[in-house]
Design a protein around this motif. Structure first.
Motif, mmCIF file in Angstrom:
data_model
loop_
_atom_site.group_PDB
_atom_site.id
_atom_site.type_symbol
_atom_site.label_atom_id
_atom_site.label_comp_id
_atom_site.label_asym_id
_atom_site.label_seq_id
_atom_site.Cartn_x
_atom_site.Cartn_y
_atom_site.Cartn_z
ATOM 1 N N UNK A 282 0.835 -1.208 0.000
ATOM 2 C CA UNK A 282 0.000 0.000 0.000
ATOM 3 C C UNK A 282 0.867 1.255 0.000
ATOM 4 N N UNK A 283 1.964 1.221 0.752
ATOM 5 C CA UNK A 283 2.883 2.356 0.784
ATOM 6 C C UNK A 283 3.454 2.609 -0.609
ATOM 7 N N UNK A 284 3.827 1.548 -1.309
ATOM 8 C CA UNK A 284 4.403 1.701 -2.651
ATOM 9 C C UNK A 284 3.411 2.291 -3.641
ATOM 10 N N UNK A 285 2.129 2.011 -3.447
ATOM 11 C CA UNK A 285 1.125 2.537 -4.372
ATOM 12 C C UNK A 285 1.030 4.056 -4.302
ATOM 13 N N UNK A 286 1.553 4.650 -3.233
ATOM 14 C CA UNK A 286 1.610 6.110 -3.128
ATOM 15 C C UNK A 286 2.318 6.721 -4.339
ATOM 16 N N UNK A 287 3.273 5.985 -4.889
ATOM 17 C CA UNK A 287 4.136 6.523 -5.939
ATOM 18 C C UNK A 287 3.702 6.090 -7.334
#
Length: 323
Positions: A282-287
């Motif tokens: 989910x954190x990676x989807x920020x980018x």
């Protein structure tokens, strides 16, 4: 070794950027007002990220080594193109202090950099998404955590004492396959090269900082493998300072003596591992939101040029930046 797909992506990266350089640059500058207006309509997450990357608050004067946008150094070329992608929207005579490559300290004057140390007064280090072709390569992972091999994997260059210390602690453990694939590695640390795809066959992948940040951190966190690492000490556009231990990754002690304990725990509690993997994904989807990525990049530069006295701020846009 790069596969055909990755090589093709690299060719496309350069071709696209060369075409941007060939095109009349005035075409981009005419679009700046519209692009900034779109950025102003972004949400709070964009504003927070902008002010994390560019922490400057006070007016400043560019340093004696500042360069004009149209005179920026071309090497390394990927840094040049990543900066020019957004700097080309601004007046080419505007000045920038920029430091390409791995940065381990904080510049004396506000400077555009790829990375900065976390635990220090780092406001002069203004982060941009430099070298993104390498650092933000995050291929999809179709193998579920439960279907991966219950082994700890690591490959890398022995370019700092942390990595050697890790190998000394882990290379003889039966559940570890760790070592350096570099020709310069001592025989006792030598292991064959593994591609990213080969790494992703394993449940546990270790991320270790090198010259600055760990290049593999992004693709590990985007995968279904569990990331194990000491807490980060450098940050990039990936905002490593915002990563939470036991939420986004599994923390390791500086001497790595807890490695076996951590692996045994997650082998007994796979649901806990999958929870951390999901949070990391989910954190990676920020980018992955390209509109937001472009908005933040333009606003980082805009704020830099306003505070350096080179642009008069638009009242509404500056209100958005200040919150």
């Amino acid at each position: 070794m790069a596969g055909i797909k990755r090589t093709t992506q690299k060719v496309f990266y350069y071709a696209r950027n060369v075409m941007r350089d060939i095109a009349p640059q005035a075409l981009f500058r005419r679009r700046l007002a519209d692009r900034l207006e779109q950025a102003r309509l972004s949400d709070e997450a964009v504003r927070r990220r902008l002010n994390d990357y560019n922490k400057l608050q006070d007016a400043f004067v560019p340093g004696p080594d500042a360069v004009r946008i149209d005179k920026m150094p071309f090497e390394p070329s990927m840094y040049y193109y990543d900066l020019k992608e957004f700097a080309r929207y601004f007046d080419p005579s505007l000045l920038l202090d920029v430091e390409f490559g791995d940065v381990i300290g904080v510049p004396k004057v506000p400077t555009l950099v790829k990375d900065r140390p976390i635990h220090t007064d780092n406001g002069n280090a203004v982060i941009l998404k430099f070298n993104k072709f390498r650092h933000f390569y995050m291929p999809a992972d179709a193998v579920a955590f439960a279907d991966k091999l219950p082994v700890v994997i690591w490959r890398g260059d022995l370019n700092n004492p942390i990595r050697t210390r890790f190998l000394d602690a882990a290379r003889d453990l039966p559940f570890c396959d760790v070592g350096s694939h570099k020709r310069s590695a001592p025989a006792e640390y030598s292991k064959p090269f593994l591609s990213i795809r080969q790494h992703l066959r394993y449940r546990y992948i270790v991320s270790l900082e090198g010259n600055d940040v760990a290049t593999n951190l992004k693709w590990i966190m985007n995968s279904n493998s569990l990331c194990l690492m000491p807490p980060p000490t450098y940050e990039t556009w990936f905002a490593e300072s915002r990563l939470e231990a036991n939420v986004h990754y599994v923390p390791l002690d500086p001497d790595f003596a807890d490695l076996g304990e951590k692996v045994r725990y997650f082998e007994r509690h796979p649901a806990q591992a999958e929870r951390i993997v999901a949070a990391a994904n989910a954190y990676c989807r920020t980018f992955s939101n390209e509109r937001d990525e472009q908005a933040v990049s333009l606003l980082v530069l805009y704020k830099y040029f306003v505070l350096s006295g080179q642009i008069e701020p638009d009242r509404q846009l500056w209100h958005f930046i200040e919150g």
